[in-house]
Design a protein around this motif. Structure first.
Motif, PDB file in Angstrom:
ATOM      1  N   LEU A  19      -1.808 -11.329   1.392  1.00 40.09           N
ATOM      2  CA  LEU A  19      -2.623 -10.418   0.577  1.00 40.09           C
ATOM      3  C   LEU A  19      -4.103 -10.798   0.633  1.00 40.09           C
ATOM      4  CD1 LEU A  19      -0.434 -10.012  -2.656  1.00 40.09           C
ATOM      5  CD2 LEU A  19      -0.397  -8.662  -0.567  1.00 40.09           C
ATOM      6  N   GLU A  20      -4.375 -12.068   0.835  1.00 39.54           N
ATOM      7  CA  GLU A  20      -5.763 -12.538   0.905  1.00 39.54           C
ATOM      8  C   GLU A  20      -6.303 -12.560   2.325  1.00 39.54           C
ATOM      9  OE1 GLU A  20      -5.525 -16.287  -1.054  1.00 39.54           O
ATOM     10  OE2 GLU A  20      -5.484 -15.409  -3.076  1.00 39.54           O
ATOM     11  N   GLY A  21      -5.537 -12.021   3.277  1.00 41.57           N
ATOM     12  CA  GLY A  21      -6.015 -11.914   4.648  1.00 41.57           C
ATOM     13  C   GLY A  21      -5.851 -13.170   5.467  1.00 41.57           C
ATOM     14  N   ARG A  22      -5.099 -14.131   4.949  1.00 43.75           N
ATOM     15  CA  ARG A  22      -4.877 -15.366   5.693  1.00 43.75           C
ATOM     16  C   ARG A  22      -3.583 -15.265   6.496  1.00 43.75           C
ATOM     17  NH1 ARG A  22      -3.795 -19.309   2.034  1.00 43.75           N
ATOM     18  NH2 ARG A  22      -3.909 -18.003   0.159  1.00 43.75           N
ATOM     19  N   ALA A  26      -3.696   3.047  -0.414  1.00 43.36           N
ATOM     20  CA  ALA A  26      -5.037   2.873   0.142  1.00 43.36           C
ATOM     21  C   ALA A  26      -5.853   1.882  -0.674  1.00 43.36           C
ATOM     22  CB  ALA A  26      -5.747   4.224   0.197  1.00 43.36           C
ATOM     23  N   GLU A  27      -5.632   1.857  -1.994  1.00 44.16           N
ATOM     24  CA  GLU A  27      -6.385   0.961  -2.870  1.00 44.16           C
ATOM     25  C   GLU A  27      -5.774  -0.439  -2.934  1.00 44.16           C
ATOM     26  OE1 GLU A  27      -6.324   2.953  -6.579  1.00 44.16           O
ATOM     27  OE2 GLU A  27      -7.791   4.498  -6.005  1.00 44.16           O
ATOM     28  N   GLY A  28      -4.502  -0.564  -2.539  1.00 42.84           N
ATOM     29  CA  GLY A  28      -3.805  -1.837  -2.644  1.00 42.84           C
ATOM     30  C   GLY A  28      -3.509  -2.444  -1.290  1.00 42.84           C
ATOM     31  N   PHE A  29      -2.643  -3.438  -1.302  1.00 40.21           N
ATOM     32  CA  PHE A  29      -2.208  -4.053  -0.043  1.00 40.21           C
ATOM     33  C   PHE A  29      -0.813  -3.525   0.258  1.00 40.21           C
ATOM     34  CE2 PHE A  29      -0.933  -6.876   3.195  1.00 40.21           C
ATOM     35  CZ  PHE A  29      -2.103  -7.376   3.769  1.00 40.21           C
ATOM     36  N   ARG A  30      -0.649  -2.960   1.437  1.00 42.32           N
ATOM     37  CA  ARG A  30       0.556  -2.195   1.752  1.00 42.32           C
ATOM     38  C   ARG A  30       1.335  -2.827   2.905  1.00 42.32           C
ATOM     39  NH1 ARG A  30      -4.257  -0.143   2.560  1.00 42.32           N
ATOM     40  NH2 ARG A  30      -4.888   0.444   4.661  1.00 42.32           N
ATOM     41  N   PHE A  31       2.658  -2.763   2.737  1.00 44.08           N
ATOM     42  CA  PHE A  31       3.597  -3.173   3.779  1.00 44.08           C
ATOM     43  C   PHE A  31       4.449  -1.948   4.112  1.00 44.08           C
ATOM     44  CE2 PHE A  31       2.634  -7.024   1.429  1.00 44.08           C
ATOM     45  CZ  PHE A  31       2.472  -7.988   2.422  1.00 44.08           C
ATOM     46  N   PRO A  32       4.187  -1.271   5.219  1.00 47.08           N
ATOM     47  CA  PRO A  32       4.970  -0.069   5.541  1.00 47.08           C
ATOM     48  C   PRO A  32       6.362  -0.359   6.076  1.00 47.08           C
ATOM     49  CG  PRO A  32       3.351  -0.479   7.247  1.00 47.08           C
ATOM     50  CD  PRO A  32       3.084  -1.487   6.164  1.00 47.08           C
ATOM     51  N   ALA A  33       6.667  -1.626   6.379  1.00 40.34           N
ATOM     52  CA  ALA A  33       7.965  -1.959   6.981  1.00 40.34           C
ATOM     53  C   ALA A  33       8.515  -3.240   6.372  1.00 40.34           C
ATOM     54  CB  ALA A  33       7.839  -2.087   8.491  1.00 40.34           C
ATOM     55  N   ALA A  34       8.585  -3.263   5.040  1.00 42.76           N
ATOM     56  CA  ALA A  34       9.245  -4.384   4.375  1.00 42.76           C
ATOM     57  C   ALA A  34      10.755  -4.265   4.570  1.00 42.76           C
ATOM     58  CB  ALA A  34       8.884  -4.410   2.896  1.00 42.76           C
ATOM     59  N   VAL A  35      11.487  -5.328   4.240  1.00 39.54           N
ATOM     60  CA  VAL A  35      12.915  -5.379   4.556  1.00 39.54           C
ATOM     61  C   VAL A  35      13.733  -5.560   3.275  1.00 39.54           C
ATOM     62  CG1 VAL A  35      14.704  -6.478   5.949  1.00 39.54           C
ATOM     63  CG2 VAL A  35      12.330  -6.426   6.766  1.00 39.54           C
ATOM     64  N   GLY A  42      -5.631  -3.606   1.907  1.00 42.37           N
ATOM     65  CA  GLY A  42      -5.284  -4.084   3.235  1.00 42.37           C
ATOM     66  C   GLY A  42      -3.898  -3.636   3.634  1.00 42.37           C
ATOM     67  N   GLU A  43      -3.492  -4.004   4.838  1.00 46.17           N
ATOM     68  CA  GLU A  43      -2.175  -3.610   5.345  1.00 46.17           C
ATOM     69  C   GLU A  43      -1.658  -4.675   6.293  1.00 46.17           C
ATOM     70  OE1 GLU A  43      -0.369  -0.197   8.293  1.00 46.17           O
ATOM     71  OE2 GLU A  43      -1.595   0.486   6.592  1.00 46.17           O
ATOM     72  N   SER A  44      -0.337  -4.846   6.288  1.00 49.56           N
ATOM     73  CA  SER A  44       0.317  -5.753   7.223  1.00 49.56           C
ATOM     74  C   SER A  44       1.598  -5.108   7.721  1.00 49.56           C
ATOM     75  CB  SER A  44       0.636  -7.088   6.554  1.00 49.56           C
ATOM     76  OG  SER A  44       1.413  -7.906   7.421  1.00 49.56           O
ATOM     77  N   GLN A  45       1.807  -5.200   9.032  1.00 45.24           N
ATOM     78  CA  GLN A  45       3.045  -4.708   9.621  1.00 45.24           C
ATOM     79  C   GLN A  45       4.139  -5.776   9.589  1.00 45.24           C
ATOM     80  OE1 GLN A  45       3.674  -1.613  10.766  1.00 45.24           O
ATOM     81  NE2 GLN A  45       1.614  -0.907  10.202  1.00 45.24           N
ATOM     82  N   ALA A  46       3.829  -6.931   9.014  1.00 45.13           N
ATOM     83  CA  ALA A  46       4.804  -8.022   8.969  1.00 45.13           C
ATOM     84  C   ALA A  46       6.031  -7.605   8.165  1.00 45.13           C
ATOM     85  CB  ALA A  46       4.178  -9.259   8.344  1.00 45.13           C
TER      86      ALA A  46
END
Length: 698
Positions: free
Chosen positions: A322-325, A77-86, A286-290
């Motif tokens: 990570l910077e939202g770009r 929650a405090e960091g930037f998370r990738f729930p589906a990294a490979v 933040g979070e990204s599904q990438a």
């Protein structure tokens, strides 16, 4: 302070001058000193890398809500998370090396657990160590022991694991945290600390209070144990600027796609992992599904630290994400060589994007992931154009130059072996031939082999061998069944029955170190020492830092009567494991055997220094010190000798002589009496020894 760290500090101070007005000549110097990768070390954050073995994303609360993991939930929650990294591979060692190097396994050279990383590719730890970071790794599972090469770049590498009846077992998460905290409290910042937790790996055996409900309850309990241990780690680490990365090395099938664990198939059940970057001063929440990739870990860390990227990396920095770009992450490449290396079936490779996944096998599979995340509907027949496009990406990645190497090219080990008479060369590339079985068609046999392994672990050798024989009837060249049949016979105490299987295993796969080791062991037990020596050397060629193989080679050579050559092997074993007193003791015995008592004494003193527990050779050490004229040092060990010790009689006689020299005949008589209790009739023999004349004068 080591010179590398002093140099890094000097470069950092110089670079901070560059913002001012400088002369042209000084500016030229600053361009050199402050090029890519130059940093002010005292301004750099500590770096914490936490990896968890065999962790599915949906076992974390923040991903699926199925399990309570409050510590990792808060970190995410405090960091930037990738729930589906490979992950690049569903195996521990090659996956971690990909995290460290930014390279796929085919490029860093290690494709399977048990192979050895011999260098050639720079690691994250090596880069940070070279800049002056204090570096340490604490691992909890056998595949990451130092002998396999994952320790490159670490000042301190702690791979101390418990030893059970069946060999090395995992270190529980709380003990790994204890060891890491002990280290970090004693060093200055900045440091790079890596902790690896093995607990969620099969077999799942959490504390009873952590077992959850449902079919995954024990697995989820192991994950909860790790979460709790990480909570204590984060709470007790020194405060300061810190950049943290959390990731799994691979997942766990838990029955999906007819696979219970991992390593065989490369479906998403074992290839998707959670990944988090955390650092309040550098990373926003933040979070990204990438589908970010584990090969992106090292490039991203280097970028966040302001350091130059690795050359020719498969990974990319995720800093833009990570910077939202907006950022386009390259397709992921996945592989499993286990079907080929372990069983002799076709290997698997895959290319994965956010939308599509191609699994390349004798019968290729294509999945549209947004519509079919469970990979249940093969679209290879309907979407041939997509298949061709994905296949082209696969070929491009597979065409990239190899950077690292495995241990077959380890020059130092080969030089040491040749000094002992080894005549071989490096191992073959061992590329699989065409026409191999598709792993999808051999899942029944694999499940049989897993059942045989369970029987072997519980010492039911007859049941294990029966299953192996059944598999071999239908698949006579199955590498695993052949090898494990031999090992089952060896464990059952029948090395003669083991040898034909193990020789066949070596023919099927000359670069399989376990086959070489077991064959060497069997031949040694049978007294076929010349053949055993050859196999010990081949084992070392493949695993040049395997201490037991070096020690066994020395013993075998010594039994053949060549103590000088044996000393070379014993010395190498002791150099690899200097804290092992038994190795120094072996070296001392060999040096004594060739008539070098001074060298023998120094090695035995080293053995006593590092021996865990009570030193068993105290009598012999005392005698050697006494005979070397070091009588003051000798007394401690002579007095410590006990009646059951080898050399006890000689130790007591030397104490008696010392007492007589000091004029204490009563003490001398007492020492002689103690010796005579072990060696009846000794007193009568001493009557003709002039050194004891004073005892018999009256």
């Amino acid at each position: 302070m080591p010179e590398a760290r002093r140099g890094a500090l000097r470069r950092g101070n110089l670079c901070r001058l560059a913002g001012g007005i400088v002369s042209a000549s000084l500016l030229a110097l600053l361009v050199t000193a402050c090029g890519p990768g130059a940093v002010g070390l005292d301004e750099q954050p500590d770096v914490l890398l936490i990896t968890v073995d065999t962790l599915r994303p949906d076992a974390l609360g923040w991903v699926a809500g199925q399990n309570e993991t409050p510590v990792l939930d808060r970190l995410a929650a405090e960091g930037f998370r990738f729930p589906a990294a490979v992950a690049p591979v569903p195996l521990t060692l090659p996956s971690h090396l990909s995290m460290f190097t930014g390279l796929y396994p085919r490029r860093h050279g290690v494709r399977d657990n048990g192979q050895v990383f011999a260098g050639g590719a720079e690691t994250l730890a090596e880069r940070l160590q070279g800049l002056g970071y204090r570096t340490a790794g604490f691992v909890s599972g056998y595949p990451l022991r130092a002998l396999f090469g994952a320790d490159r770049g670490f000042d301190h590498y702690d791979d101390r694991l418990p030893v059970g009846e069946e060999g090395w077992v995992e270190r529980p998460a709380p003990q790994t945290v204890d060891a890491a905290l002990d280290w970090v409290r004693g060093v200055e910042s900045p440091w790079f600390l890596w902790l690896h937790f093995y607990d969620p790996h099969d077999p799942y055996d959490p504390p009873p209070e952590l077992v959850k409900e449902g079919p995954r309850g024990r697995y989820h309990g192991e994950v909860a144990l790790v979460d709790r241990a990480i909570g204590r780690l984060l709470a007790e680490l020194p405060e300061g600027d810190r950049l943290t990365v959390f990731a799994a090395d691979h997942g766990e099938s838990l029955g999906q796609h007819r696979e219970q664990t991992h390593g065989f198939f490369i479906y998403d059940a074992t290839m998707l992992v959670p990944m988090v970057f955390h650092g309040p001063s550098r990373v926003a929440a933040g979070e990204s599904q990438a589908p970010a990739r584990l090969v992106d870990v090292a490039p991203t860390l280097l970028d966040l630290l302001g350091l130059a990227a690795f050359e020719d990396s498969d990974g990319v920095s995720l800093r833009a994400t990570l910077e939202g770009r907006e950022q386009e992450i390259p397709p992921a490449y996945l592989e499993s060589r286990q079907p080929w290396i372990t069983y002799g079936w076709a290997p698997l490779a895959a290319v994965r994007t956010a939308d599509w996944k191609l699994v390349w096998a004798p019968r290729p599979e294509l999945y549209q992931l947004t519509e079919d995340p469970a990979e249940a509907n093969d679209r290879s027949a309907e979407d041939e154009s997509v298949l061709r496009r994905m296949r082209a990406i696969q070929r491009e990645i597979e065409g990239r130059a190899v950077v690292g190497s495995s241990a077959a090219a380890d020059g130092e080990a080969l030089a040491a072996l040749r000094a002992l008479g080894y005549l071989g060369s490096g191992g073959s590339d061992d590329e699989p031939p065409p026409g191999l079985d598709d792993p999808k068609d051999r899942n029944r046999e694999r499940n049989q082999l897993i059942a045989a392994e369970v029987a072997l672990r519980r010492a039911d050798f007859a049941a294990a061998r029966a299953i192996f024989e059944d598999v071999l009837e239908g698949d006579p060249d199955n590498r695993f069944a052949v090898l494990r049949s031999g090992i089952a016979a060896l464990k059952a105490g029948d090395p003669a029955a083991a040898v034909p299987f193990l020789e066949r295993a070596v023919r099927l796969d000359p670069d399989q170190p376990e086959a070489r080791y077991a064959l060497a062991d069997s031949l040694t037990r049978l007294g076929e020492l010349e053949r055993a020596e050859e196999q010990w050397m081949e084992t070392i060629r493949l695993q040049p830092r395997r201490v037991a193989a070096w020690a066994n080679l020395g013993t075998t050579i010594g039994r053949r009567g060549d103590l000088e050559r044996a000393i070379g092997a014993f010395r190498r074993a002791a150099e690899l494991d200097p804290g092992n007193g038994r190795l120094w003791s072996n070296l001392a015995a060999a040096e004594q055997g060739v008539g070098r008592p001074a060298a023998a004494l120094e090695h035995l003193l080293k053995a006593a220094e590092v021996w865990e527990g009570e030193f068993p050779q105290r009598a012999g050490l005392g005698v050697m010190l006494y005979d070397a004229g070091r009588k003051a040092e000798a007394r401690r060990w002579l007095m410590a000798a006990r009646p059951g010790d080898t050399g006890f009689v000689q130790a007591r006689l030397r104490l008696a002589i010392t007492a007589l020299e000091e004029g204490d005949a009563a003490a001398a008589a007492a020492f002689v009496s103690e010796a005579e209790a072990v060696a009846p009739g000794l007193r009568q023999r001493l009557r003709t020894d002039r050194r004891f004349a004073a005892l018999f004068a009256s």
